[in-house]
Scaffold this active site. Sequence first.
Site, PDB file in Angstrom:
ATOM      1  N   TYR A 199       0.806  -1.309  -0.037  1.00 12.46           N
ATOM      2  CA  TYR A 199      -0.053   0.139   0.000  1.00 12.46           C
ATOM      3  C   TYR A 199       1.075   1.191  -0.042  1.00 12.46           C
ATOM      4  O   TYR A 199       1.686   1.051   0.822  1.00 12.46           O
ATOM      5  CB  TYR A 199      -0.902  -0.073   1.236  1.00 12.46           C
TER       6      TYR A 199
ATOM      7  N   GLU B 288      -0.501   4.804  -0.640  1.00 16.11           N
ATOM      8  CA  GLU B 288      -1.204   6.104  -0.728  1.00 16.11           C
ATOM      9  C   GLU B 288      -0.653   7.228  -0.679  1.00 16.11           C
ATOM     10  O   GLU B 288       0.291   7.363   0.513  1.00 16.11           O
ATOM     11  CB  GLU B 288      -2.335   6.111   0.190  1.00 16.11           C
TER      12      GLU B 288
ATOM     13  N   ASP C 179      -5.606  13.443 -25.521  1.00 15.24           N
ATOM     14  CA  ASP C 179      -5.663  11.851 -25.021  1.00 15.24           C
ATOM     15  C   ASP C 179      -4.803  11.149 -26.424  1.00 15.24           C
ATOM     16  O   ASP C 179      -5.486  10.844 -27.342  1.00 15.24           O
ATOM     17  CB  ASP C 179      -7.159  11.639 -25.158  1.00 15.24           C
TER      18      ASP C 179
ATOM     19  N   THR D 269      -2.893   5.925 -22.393  1.00 12.97           N
ATOM     20  CA  THR D 269      -2.704   4.676 -21.789  1.00 12.97           C
ATOM     21  C   THR D 269      -1.460   4.137 -22.063  1.00 12.97           C
ATOM     22  O   THR D 269      -0.504   4.843 -22.777  1.00 12.97           O
ATOM     23  CB  THR D 269      -3.611   3.754 -22.472  1.00 12.97           C
TER      24      THR D 269
ATOM     25  N   LYS E 201      -1.315   0.163 -25.488  1.00 15.22           N
ATOM     26  CA  LYS E 201      -1.894   0.134 -26.888  1.00 15.22           C
ATOM     27  C   LYS E 201      -0.481   0.100 -27.704  1.00 15.22           C
ATOM     28  O   LYS E 201       0.406  -0.766 -27.508  1.00 15.22           O
ATOM     29  CB  LYS E 201      -2.623   1.224 -27.184  1.00 15.22           C
TER      30      LYS E 201
ATOM     31  N   ARG F  57      -1.271  -2.726 -18.644  1.00 16.99           N
ATOM     32  CA  ARG F  57      -2.597  -1.865 -18.601  1.00 16.99           C
ATOM     33  C   ARG F  57      -2.509  -1.026 -17.760  1.00 16.99           C
ATOM     34  O   ARG F  57      -2.559  -1.171 -16.738  1.00 16.99           O
ATOM     35  CB  ARG F  57      -3.637  -3.072 -18.369  1.00 16.99           C
TER      36      ARG F  57
HETATM   37  C1  PLP Z   1      -8.222   7.562 -26.905  1.00 19.15           C
HETATM   38  C2  PLP Z   1      -8.346   6.657 -25.783  1.00 19.15           C
HETATM   39  N1  PLP Z   1      -8.750   7.444 -24.481  1.00 19.15           N
HETATM   40  C3  PLP Z   1      -8.934   6.517 -23.380  1.00 19.15           C
HETATM   41  C4  PLP Z   1      -9.148   5.104 -23.441  1.00 19.15           C
HETATM   42  C5  PLP Z   1      -9.408   4.382 -22.116  1.00 19.15           C
HETATM   43  O1  PLP Z   1      -8.571   3.484 -21.774  1.00 19.15           O
HETATM   44  P1  PLP Z   1      -9.001   2.435 -20.387  1.00 19.15           P
HETATM   45  O2  PLP Z   1      -9.487   1.360 -21.315  1.00 19.15           O
HETATM   46  O3  PLP Z   1      -7.458   2.037 -19.992  1.00 19.15           O
HETATM   47  O4  PLP Z   1      -9.583   3.040 -19.832  1.00 19.15           O
HETATM   48  C6  PLP Z   1      -9.165   4.493 -24.528  1.00 19.15           C
HETATM   49  C7  PLP Z   1      -9.330   2.963 -24.735  1.00 19.15           C
HETATM   50  O5  PLP Z   1      -9.698   2.598 -25.770  1.00 19.15           O
HETATM   51  C8  PLP Z   1      -8.748   5.527 -25.869  1.00 19.15           C
HETATM   52  O6  PLP Z   1      -8.952   4.522 -27.130  1.00 19.15           O
END
Ligand code: PLP
Length: 402
Positions: free
Chosen positions: A45, A47, A189, A215, A218, A224
């Site tokens: 843990y 936090e 993003d 993320t 990918k 993950r």
């Molecule tokens: C552009 C984009 N942002 C965020 C996410 C979300 O990621 P997670 O599945 O880890 O929550 C995805 C996942 O498919 C994505 O394609």
Amino acid sequence: MDREINEIIAQELKRQNQGIELIASENYASKDVREVCGSILTNKYAEGYPGKRYYGGCEFVDQIENLAIERAKELFGSKFANVQPHSGSQANAAAYRALLPEGGKILSLVLDDGGHLTHGSPVSFSSHLYNFVHYPLTNGHLDYQKLLEIAEVEKPDVILAGYSAYPYAIDFKAIKDICDKVGCYFMVDMAHIAGLVAAKKHMSPVPYADIVTSTTHKTLRGPRGGLILTNDEELIKRINSAIFPYYQGGPLEHIIAAKAICFKEALSKEFEEYASRVIENTKACEDELARLGAKVSGTDNHLFLLNVLDTYGITGKQAQVRLENIFITTNKNMIPGDTLPPNKTSGLRIGFAATTTRGCTKQDAEEVARIINSYLKGELSDEEGQKRVLALTSKWKNIEEL
Ligand SMILES: Cc1ncc(COP(=O)(O)O)c(C=O)c1O
């Protein structure tokens, strides 16, 4: 090990090894990444943040999290990083909270056109906390002039770029100029293209955006999880408190250690070459499908869209299910202007990040196109299709060896 779970994992291992994985958001993590995910760090843990934890005994996980932060900053050239988000969705939630008050306005691309659920879908928390408005695409492409015009009318607090199913290059500088003109924050993003950005095969959003979320699983090929970057000292404070204690509790230090390994792997020359091959393979498959007469989107990155409704007269859902008969995994996906609902769709999203990790070549990617085209046209039996798929996957690396 637990017999029931072990037997199911063995079947999943077989599925992953014998199949062609074309889901654009998937990849195969290295052995080092996988082993650290299952390490004793899961017991701890922690936090809080390095040096400011709510628990004792954090001296070693502090070192791990600091390493992950330093490597993320080095890889993407940002001043600050938060490596704790459990997922991309949590990273986005924290970024929104850092940038604007509840009820504030975000201008994004709608899910149907390639955005993500967290970019304002009615079924996501995002649309319940914030007021989302959307910019359109022109012939499937970003239209920076239209984006400017809409931003001038809507006066959003944030413009959001970065997508789940957008096959073309994004000009982050052009969007930053629009944000400056209307006086709003710029958020990116980059979940899908993070590996291409890391390898310098796609323009980086880091010099232009106020906050970049991602993320790590990918194209980046890590565990993950999520990641947040910024160059702004005030924003990182708000991001940190939005992740903990607002949205999350204890960080997953085993996953953070795996992120640190993934960042180091992504800094290598091999990873740069890998990212080039991903783009080359995606283009090769897309070109071959176009040559065979299929309706495809074109591509500049790791994915493209195949319009199966116009090409083969079947829905995306039907195509996805059929291809599974011959061990090809894809996902149904709406195409811009789609007339079918998201549970049917007119398209498939096809990506080469995963297969390239296993050693898929340009010639293999062309063969994948020929198999998909012949099978969906009904010219290939299940048996023949499976044989041709196995001829490819049996010469690629097994996923345990990666
Ligand atoms: C552009 C984009 N942002 C965020 C996410 C979300 O990621 P997670 O599945 O880890 O929550 C995805 C996942 O498919 C994505 O394609």
